[in-house]
Design a protein around this motif. Structure first.
Motif, PDB file in Angstrom:
ATOM      1  N   ALA A 161       4.193 -31.075  18.660  1.00 20.26           N
ATOM      2  CA  ALA A 161       3.310 -31.812  17.756  1.00 20.26           C
ATOM      3  C   ALA A 161       3.945 -33.132  17.329  1.00 20.26           C
ATOM      4  O   ALA A 161       3.273 -34.169  17.249  1.00 20.26           O
ATOM      5  CB  ALA A 161       2.988 -30.957  16.529  1.00 20.26           C
ATOM      6  N   VAL A 162       5.251 -33.103  17.047  1.00 24.60           N
ATOM      7  CA  VAL A 162       5.948 -34.343  16.693  1.00 24.60           C
ATOM      8  C   VAL A 162       5.892 -35.326  17.856  1.00 24.60           C
ATOM      9  O   VAL A 162       5.620 -36.521  17.671  1.00 24.60           O
ATOM     10  CB  VAL A 162       7.404 -34.040  16.296  1.00 24.60           C
ATOM     11  CG1 VAL A 162       8.189 -35.342  16.112  1.00 24.60           C
ATOM     12  CG2 VAL A 162       7.448 -33.219  15.015  1.00 24.60           C
ATOM     13  N   CYS A 163       6.128 -34.836  19.080  1.00 20.79           N
ATOM     14  CA  CYS A 163       6.053 -35.701  20.255  1.00 20.79           C
ATOM     15  C   CYS A 163       4.661 -36.323  20.387  1.00 20.79           C
ATOM     16  O   CYS A 163       4.518 -37.512  20.707  1.00 20.79           O
ATOM     17  CB  CYS A 163       6.388 -34.915  21.518  1.00 20.79           C
ATOM     18  SG  CYS A 163       8.126 -34.454  21.689  1.00 20.79           S
ATOM     19  N   ALA A 164       3.625 -35.507  20.141  1.00 24.23           N
ATOM     20  CA  ALA A 164       2.262 -36.016  20.277  1.00 24.23           C
ATOM     21  C   ALA A 164       1.975 -37.106  19.251  1.00 24.23           C
ATOM     22  O   ALA A 164       1.366 -38.138  19.573  1.00 24.23           O
ATOM     23  CB  ALA A 164       1.268 -34.865  20.127  1.00 24.23           C
ATOM     24  N   VAL A 165       2.409 -36.903  18.027  1.00 23.08           N
ATOM     25  CA  VAL A 165       2.189 -37.905  16.985  1.00 23.08           C
ATOM     26  C   VAL A 165       2.981 -39.175  17.283  1.00 23.08           C
ATOM     27  O   VAL A 165       2.474 -40.297  17.133  1.00 23.08           O
ATOM     28  CB  VAL A 165       2.587 -37.338  15.609  1.00 23.08           C
ATOM     29  CG1 VAL A 165       2.630 -38.446  14.552  1.00 23.08           C
ATOM     30  CG2 VAL A 165       1.606 -36.253  15.183  1.00 23.08           C
ATOM     31  N   GLU A 166       4.217 -38.989  17.727  1.00 22.67           N
ATOM     32  CA  GLU A 166       5.101 -40.136  17.949  1.00 22.67           C
ATOM     33  C   GLU A 166       4.914 -40.770  19.323  1.00 22.67           C
ATOM     34  O   GLU A 166       5.576 -41.761  19.631  1.00 22.67           O
ATOM     35  CB  GLU A 166       6.558 -39.681  17.788  1.00 22.67           C
ATOM     36  CG  GLU A 166       6.933 -39.294  16.372  1.00 22.67           C
ATOM     37  CD  GLU A 166       7.061 -40.490  15.453  1.00 22.67           C
ATOM     38  OE1 GLU A 166       7.295 -41.607  15.954  1.00 22.67           O
ATOM     39  OE2 GLU A 166       6.927 -40.313  14.226  1.00 22.67           O
ATOM     40  N   ARG A 167       4.045 -40.178  20.151  1.00 24.37           N
ATOM     41  CA  ARG A 167       3.829 -40.667  21.512  1.00 24.37           C
ATOM     42  C   ARG A 167       5.163 -40.774  22.257  1.00 24.37           C
ATOM     43  O   ARG A 167       5.509 -41.806  22.837  1.00 24.37           O
ATOM     44  CB  ARG A 167       3.109 -42.016  21.488  1.00 24.37           C
ATOM     45  CG  ARG A 167       1.718 -41.945  20.848  1.00 24.37           C
ATOM     46  CD  ARG A 167       1.101 -43.324  20.711  1.00 24.37           C
ATOM     47  NE  ARG A 167      -0.251 -43.258  20.170  1.00 24.37           N
ATOM     48  CZ  ARG A 167      -0.530 -43.173  18.867  1.00 24.37           C
ATOM     49  NH1 ARG A 167       0.453 -43.146  17.998  1.00 24.37           N
ATOM     50  NH2 ARG A 167      -1.777 -43.104  18.456  1.00 24.37           N
ATOM     51  N   SER A 168       5.890 -39.671  22.218  1.00 25.08           N
ATOM     52  CA  SER A 168       7.220 -39.615  22.814  1.00 25.08           C
ATOM     53  C   SER A 168       7.320 -38.377  23.703  1.00 25.08           C
ATOM     54  O   SER A 168       6.652 -37.362  23.454  1.00 25.08           O
ATOM     55  CB  SER A 168       8.291 -39.546  21.710  1.00 25.08           C
ATOM     56  OG  SER A 168       9.574 -39.339  22.251  1.00 25.08           O
ATOM     57  N   SER A 169       8.149 -38.450  24.720  1.00 32.63           N
ATOM     58  CA  SER A 169       8.365 -37.280  25.583  1.00 32.63           C
ATOM     59  C   SER A 169       9.406 -36.335  25.011  1.00 32.63           C
ATOM     60  O   SER A 169       9.563 -35.210  25.492  1.00 32.63           O
ATOM     61  CB  SER A 169       8.802 -37.723  26.979  1.00 32.63           C
ATOM     62  OG  SER A 169      10.045 -38.419  26.920  1.00 32.63           O
TER      63      SER A 169
END
Length: 502
Positions: free
Chosen positions: A300-308
């Motif tokens: 979820a953090v990756c999705a919010v931050e647009r990070s892999s």
């Protein structure tokens, strides 16, 4: 609280010593002795068994005598000079134990002003025991303890010990004989940390932190942190549908070294689906439910931050001996982890990528637990130096806390009343926002889990931008857990999407 160089406690002292690293992690950040410090108290309610007040008072005394940290004063003076002072058990019983005689109505569980006690830990012991009585007999005992002296595991120990003492006093026996198992005391733990063996452990622990933080920094090199662009989704006290919701008071202490003052908010979701899914994942993979929730939070953090990738600091119980397991002392510490996004864009099938990520997450948990008890002054300096511009950002700094029913079942206001209190399907799920608070964690997820369901919450600072996506994050985490429990059938869910069709 007196904090000058010549400070000494205004009390008799049995012995004194340094603080543990876990206590240091708390006192270096938390502004105790303020009118908001109660927000990180840990509370529980123990049945009074309708025993005479005198027997219950004796049982509470037994527990205070057993655990030195509950009858200690803490002087906060930085890394080198902070100390704790153990007092005789009979010196302040009248301050600790409050007897509420024949109240007009029996208070609901946790519905008590005592849980909002702001402990002045340099002047008063960090514990209150409030006896709710009728006709000279005790119906319930409310326990309220400052987080500097206890953590959720320790509260379970405290409740177990108090129940044991109540049974013993009712039978006319002493509850804790001198030949019983040893209980680790905070001062003894702190002295062990400063011993040659403890210092050797610290060198290994700090080496582990340096390597892991280096991996996080390298994986996130060049990442631009998420910048908020919209107003918060949902006003405090409103659900997704906009209907008024009851106050969802906080799940417990922030249990991390990064709580600060400012404007902080939180929201929570009670989910039968996610709780049962965690059990299904654990049975299918042999990996703990905590790893499944942790991986979903990282995704979820990756999705919010647009990070892999995302750096997450998971909280460890940090108890590696029988004596530590029987102690009520605050022991929880964080450990750094690097977690991946979960998406359909993978060289392997999404299911294979998920299972590989889950196995790696569990392995990181296992290795990280070994070295969670690191000098918090040194590790925080490492975080700032290694993470650079990513320090204290959502992609590299969130905290994660998981508690199963063995630890948290009796400690929390948000458990539904019985198993039927959990929503049964996707249409019933409601994310509830809590009013803002002046004390909290910048980014954090807390999970309380039992087989019938789970309660999980997010906490964030107003300046972080997580308020824009908090509701979608909780629903995405639930959807991802359900998808994984379905043996990863179909495509994985996406943040803000309709969820899996399972």
């Amino acid at each position: 609280m007196l904090t000058g160089p010549g400070w000494s406690p205004d009390a008799r002292v049995v012995r004194d010593g340094p603080l543990t690293w876990a206590q240091h992690e708390w006192v270096q950040w938390i502004p105790t002795d303020t009118d908001t410090s109660y927000e990180d108290n840990i509370c529980a309610a123990v049945p009074g068994r309708d025993l005479p007040t005198g027997q219950v008072v004796a049982a509470v005394r037994d527990v205070l005598a057993r655990h030195e940290g509950l009858r200690s004063l803490v002087h906060r003076a930085g890394r080198e000079d902070s100390r704790q002072y153990v007092c005789p058990v009979d010196d302040r019983l009248d301050e600790v134990i409050r007897v509420m005689e024949d109240e007009a109505s029996f208070r609901r569980r946790f519905d008590t002003p005592w849980r909002r006690t702001c402990f002045r830990i340099g002047e008063r012991w960090p514990v209150r025991a409030v006896l709710d009585t009728a006709g000279g007999r005790v119906r319930r005992i409310d326990l309220v303890v400052d987080h500097v002296a206890i953590d959720p595991w320790g509260m379970r120990v405290l409740c177990d010990d108090l129940n044991h003492a109540l049974r013993a006093r009712a039978a006319g026996r002493e509850p804790f004989g001198s030949g019983g198992p040893a209980v680790e005391q905070p001062i003894d733990a702190a002295l062990a940390e400063a011993s040659p063996t403890g210092l050797a452990y610290q060198r290994r622990a700090l080496g582990y932190w340096e390597r892991r933080l280096g991996e996080i920094g390298k994986a996130l090199d060049g990442h631009v942190p998420f910048a908020p662009s919209r107003a918060l989704l949902g006003r405090p006290g409103e659900s997704r549908s906009g209907e008024s919701q009851p106050d969802g008071s906080r799940l417990g202490g922030s249990q991390s070294g990064e709580a600060e003052q400012g404007e902080f908010r939180s929201c929570w979701l009670a989910s039968r689906r996610a709780g049962r899914a965690a059990g299904a994942i654990a049975r299918a993979t042999g990996v703990s439910p905590s790893a499944a929730f942790l991986l979903a939070f990282g995704a979820a953090v990756c999705a919010v931050e647009r990070s892999s990738r995302a750096g997450i600091f998971a909280i460890s119980a940090n108890r590696f001996s029988a004596g530590a397991g029987r102690s009520v002392r605050k022991a929880t510490m964080t450990m750094p982890m690097l977690l991946p996004a979960v998406s359909a864009a993978s060289a392997d099938s999404p299911g294979a990528a998920y299972r590989r990520a889950l196995t790696d997450c569990a392995a990181q948990q296992l290795s990280g637990h070994r070295f969670a008890n690191a000098d918090p002054y040194a590790t925080e300096r490492m975080c700032e130096e290694v993470l650079g511009d990513l320090y204290k950002t959502g992609v590299a700094y969130p905290r994660f806390s998981y508690m199963d029913e063995g630890v948290a079942d009796d400690l929390n206001t948000l458990w539904p009343a019985g198993d039927d209190g959990f929503p049964g399907d996707e249409d019933d799920r409601v994310v509830t926002f809590s009013p803002p608070r002046p004390l909290g964690a910048r980014y954090m997820m807390t999970v309380l889990h039992r087989p019938a369901g789970a309660v999980f919450s997010l906490q964030w600072g107003d300046a972080t931008g997580w308020g824009e996506t908090a509701e979608d994050m909780l629903l995405y985490i639930e959807d991802l857990m359900v998808w994984a429990a379905s043996e990863c059938a179909g495509s994985p869910p996406v943040l803000g999407g309709a969820g899996p069709a399972t």
